[in-house]
Design a protein around this motif. Structure first.
Motif, PDB file in Angstrom:
ATOM      1  N   ILE A 124       0.716  -1.311   0.164  1.00 37.45           N
ATOM      2  CA  ILE A 124      -0.123   0.007  -0.080  1.00 37.45           C
ATOM      3  C   ILE A 124       0.797   1.224  -0.036  1.00 37.45           C
ATOM      4  N   ILE A 125       1.818   1.248   0.716  1.00 40.80           N
ATOM      5  CA  ILE A 125       2.800   2.376   0.844  1.00 40.80           C
ATOM      6  C   ILE A 125       3.487   2.666  -0.509  1.00 40.80           C
ATOM      7  N   TRP A 126       4.023   1.509  -1.238  1.00 35.64           N
ATOM      8  CA  TRP A 126       4.753   1.544  -2.392  1.00 35.64           C
ATOM      9  C   TRP A 126       3.746   2.097  -3.588  1.00 35.64           C
ATOM     10  N   PHE A 127       2.365   1.643  -3.330  1.00 36.97           N
ATOM     11  CA  PHE A 127       1.429   2.085  -4.538  1.00 36.97           C
ATOM     12  C   PHE A 127       1.156   3.695  -4.204  1.00 36.97           C
ATOM     13  N   VAL A 128       1.113   4.062  -3.131  1.00 35.00           N
ATOM     14  CA  VAL A 128       0.955   5.603  -2.785  1.00 35.00           C
ATOM     15  C   VAL A 128       2.130   6.393  -3.354  1.00 35.00           C
ATOM     16  N   SER A 129       3.270   5.752  -3.074  1.00 33.44           N
ATOM     17  CA  SER A 129       4.245   6.635  -3.327  1.00 33.44           C
ATOM     18  C   SER A 129       4.677   6.719  -4.824  1.00 33.44           C
ATOM     19  N   LEU A 155       3.877   1.349  -9.136  1.00 40.30           N
ATOM     20  CA  LEU A 155       2.316   1.066  -8.998  1.00 40.30           C
ATOM     21  C   LEU A 155       2.035  -0.429  -8.944  1.00 40.30           C
ATOM     22  N   LEU A 156       2.646  -1.108 -10.004  1.00 37.14           N
ATOM     23  CA  LEU A 156       2.413  -2.517 -10.370  1.00 37.14           C
ATOM     24  C   LEU A 156       2.892  -3.366  -9.227  1.00 37.14           C
ATOM     25  N   GLY A 157       4.084  -2.971  -8.879  1.00 38.18           N
ATOM     26  CA  GLY A 157       4.590  -3.756  -7.482  1.00 38.18           C
ATOM     27  C   GLY A 157       4.107  -3.575  -6.267  1.00 38.18           C
TER      28      GLY A 157
END
Length: 181
Positions: A124-129, A155-157
């Motif tokens: 979730i943190i990676w998607f937000v970044s 986004l994909l990761g």
């Protein structure tokens, strides 16, 4: 100090640490909502500035304003988007525990579930970044060493980590093997 004399196994340490993951995920969703409101309001302000004939800004295009609005709306609805749409398509909201038949199998299954919840938090943190990176790229204000393929990787990761059990099953199916869950 009675707490220092109490031996904790790694499994119990993971169980105690996992109790804070759901509130932290809620906090990340709240911060994503606040960032999304900021992006939507900035797109409105930039659209207002674009309507002013006296403002000349080469970074101010209709595409950048539209992307700011779209990404801001997605960030505002991130909790709903993650909880319903993505997980309806890819699997369940809770990861499945891995089956283990050796000694301490129940403890290992509990630890795996807690670890998978932690990986979901990281996703979730990676998607937000990745969404923030996309916002900065489309408004013409990227940070050093930011580019679209890096944003898409975030986004994909991040989406892959959010449903880690489903991705593991998909990779195992593509490789022709089966997982024990």
């Amino acid at each position: 100090m009675p707490l220092l004399d109490t031996p904790l196994s790694p499994i119990s340490m993971i169980e105690h640490a996992s109790t804070i993951i759901n509130p932290v995920i809620g906090l990340v969703f709240l911060l994503a909502f606040i960032m999304g409101l900021y992006m939507v309001s900035m797109s409105g302000y930039r659209l207002f500035r674009m309507g002013q004939l006296s403002v000349e800004d080469p970074k101010l295009t209709l595409s950048s304003v539209a992307w700011s609005f779209i990404i801001g709306c997605l960030m505002c609805g991130l909790a709903y988007f993650m909880g319903s749409s993505l997980l309806t398509i890819t699997g369940a909201a809770k990861p499945s525990p891995l089956a283990y038949t050796g000694p301490g199998g129940a403890d290992v299954a509990t630890a795996i579930v807690d670890i998978m919840h932690f990986l979901q938090l990281l996703g979730i943190i990676w998607f937000v970044s990745g969404m923030r990176m996309m916002y900065r790229l489309n408004t013409g204000n990227p940070r050093n060493n930011e580019h679209h393929d890096k944003a898409w990787m975030h986004l994909l990761g991040g989406l892959g980590l959010i449903d880690i059990a489903g991705v593991a099953m998909a990779i195992a199916h593509l490789a022709g093997t089966s997982l024990p869950f």
